[in-house]
Write an enzyme that holds these catalytic residues in place. Structure first.
Site, PDB file in Angstrom:
ATOM      1  N   SER A   1     -32.615  38.736  10.646  1.00  0.00           N
ATOM      2  CA  SER A   1     -32.842  37.491   9.894  1.00  0.00           C
ATOM      3  C   SER A   1     -33.267  36.302  10.745  1.00  0.00           C
ATOM      4  CB  SER A   1     -31.588  37.134   9.093  1.00  0.00           C
ATOM      5  OG  SER A   1     -31.475  37.981   7.973  1.00  0.00           O
TER       6      SER A   1
ATOM      7  N   LYS B   1     -36.414  34.553   9.706  1.00  0.00           N
ATOM      8  CA  LYS B   1     -36.484  33.460   8.739  1.00  0.00           C
ATOM      9  C   LYS B   1     -36.811  32.107   9.382  1.00  0.00           C
ATOM     10  CE  LYS B   1     -33.544  35.990   5.578  1.00  0.00           C
ATOM     11  NZ  LYS B   1     -32.192  36.509   5.406  1.00  0.00           N
TER      12      LYS B   1
ATOM     13  N   SER C   1     -28.327  32.954   4.708  1.00  0.00           N
ATOM     14  CA  SER C   1     -29.364  33.924   5.040  1.00  0.00           C
ATOM     15  C   SER C   1     -29.866  34.665   3.802  1.00  0.00           C
ATOM     16  CB  SER C   1     -28.850  34.928   6.086  1.00  0.00           C
ATOM     17  OG  SER C   1     -29.910  35.472   6.832  1.00  0.00           O
TER      18      SER C   1
END
Length: 300
Positions: free
Chosen positions: A72, A75, A133
């Protein structure tokens, strides 16, 4: 004054200098260790990188240019692409589609628990993506800012924009195949590249404000026009606030293990870095703490 007397005085002066020098050596006054000689830490993560974020100078690297899964931390780039849009309106509303919910369920992905039919602002989606997240929030943003006639086409186009942005930043060891880090076979970066990306992203006041936020509650608009107060989104980065830590983004996955891209500032000294493929969340935290302390010591 006799020659013998002068000789005795010179001998006494030399002896005094020798005694003084010996005392200085004993106390270490003549052997102070420069900041540059601070011992580099041993970290357990497979890759790690640290820079002086004010100058961009590399302070530490362990397999810093080796390809790793990014989970993640991807991102960060999703946010970077969104915040780079011309005439960006952070208060523009995005309607949550069933496709986002279906995606979360099918991939077993982390979620901001967005509700189908609700209207959520771009700003709120950034919080939903970067704090808990939320892969649903990431998909909503990719769908909003990609081009095409279908959700699939738009998200694919958005991922292409992520790769274009990576090339523009000189991230030669980075490639994205998803908007959220759930790899489809070719989603990778390096500890160095992610640090360079983070340094660029942190120039945005909006990004910087979001990633240092510990918790956030969004008020969305329902299908009927009512206001819905969402459950609290808590930041997955438990290091926030420790020793000047300002962010930035965690990542974890079965293959990626535990990752963290971080930034910290204390007493005017700023460091930024990344650890990738740590074996546990605890080891990830310990590695980052070592690097932050080491960075401060190197700069001071």
């Amino acid at each position: 004054m006799t020659t013998a007397t002068n000789r005795k005085r010179r001998l006494r002066n030399c002896a005094a200098v020798a005694v003084t020098s010996g005392a200085l050596l004993a106390t270490g006054a003549l052997t102070a260790i420069p900041a540059q000689a601070v011992t580099a830490p041993a970290i357990t993560a497979k890759s790690g990188f640290l820079m002086n974020s004010a100058t961009g100078k590399t302070l530490f690297s362990k397999a810093g240019s080796t390809h790793r899964l990014t989970a993640s931390t991807t991102k960060i780039m999703t946010a970077k692409v969104v915040l780079s849009q011309s005439n960006l309106n952070l208060d523009a509303k995005v309607t949550i589609k069933k496709a986002y919910s279906d995606y979360i369920v099918s991939r077993g992905a982390s979620s901001a628990h967005l509700i189908v039919g609700d209207k959520v602002t771009v700003r709120q989606l950034l919080y939903g993506m970067l704090l808990p997240s939320g892969c649903d929030a990431a998909m909503a943003l990719a769908d909003k800012y990609g081009s095409g006639s279908t959700v699939s086409a738009r998200t694919k186009n958005f991922i292409a924009k992520m790769n274009t942005t990576a090339r523009g930043l000189g991230l030669t060891n980075t490639h994205f195949d998803s908007f959220d880090g759930i790899s489809n076979g070719s989603n990778y970066s390096t500890a160095r590249d992610l640090t360079v990306l983070a340094r660029s992203a942190m120039k945005s006041s909006t990004f910087k404000a979001v990633v240092k936020t510990k918790s956030y509650r969004a008020k969305t608009t329902t299908r009927t026009g009512a206001t819905r107060t969402m459950g609290t989104w808590s930041n997955t980065n438990t290091l926030l606030g420790w020793n000047g830590t300002l962010g930035i983004k965690t990542g974890s996955g079965t293959s990626a293990k535990y990752c963290l891209v971080f930034a910290a500032t204390k007493n005017g000294e700023s460091v930024m870095g990344a650890v990738l493929t740590a074996s546990s969340a605890a080891n990830r935290t310990a590695d980052v703490k070592k690097l932050i302390n080491y960075g401060y010591a190197r700069i001071s």
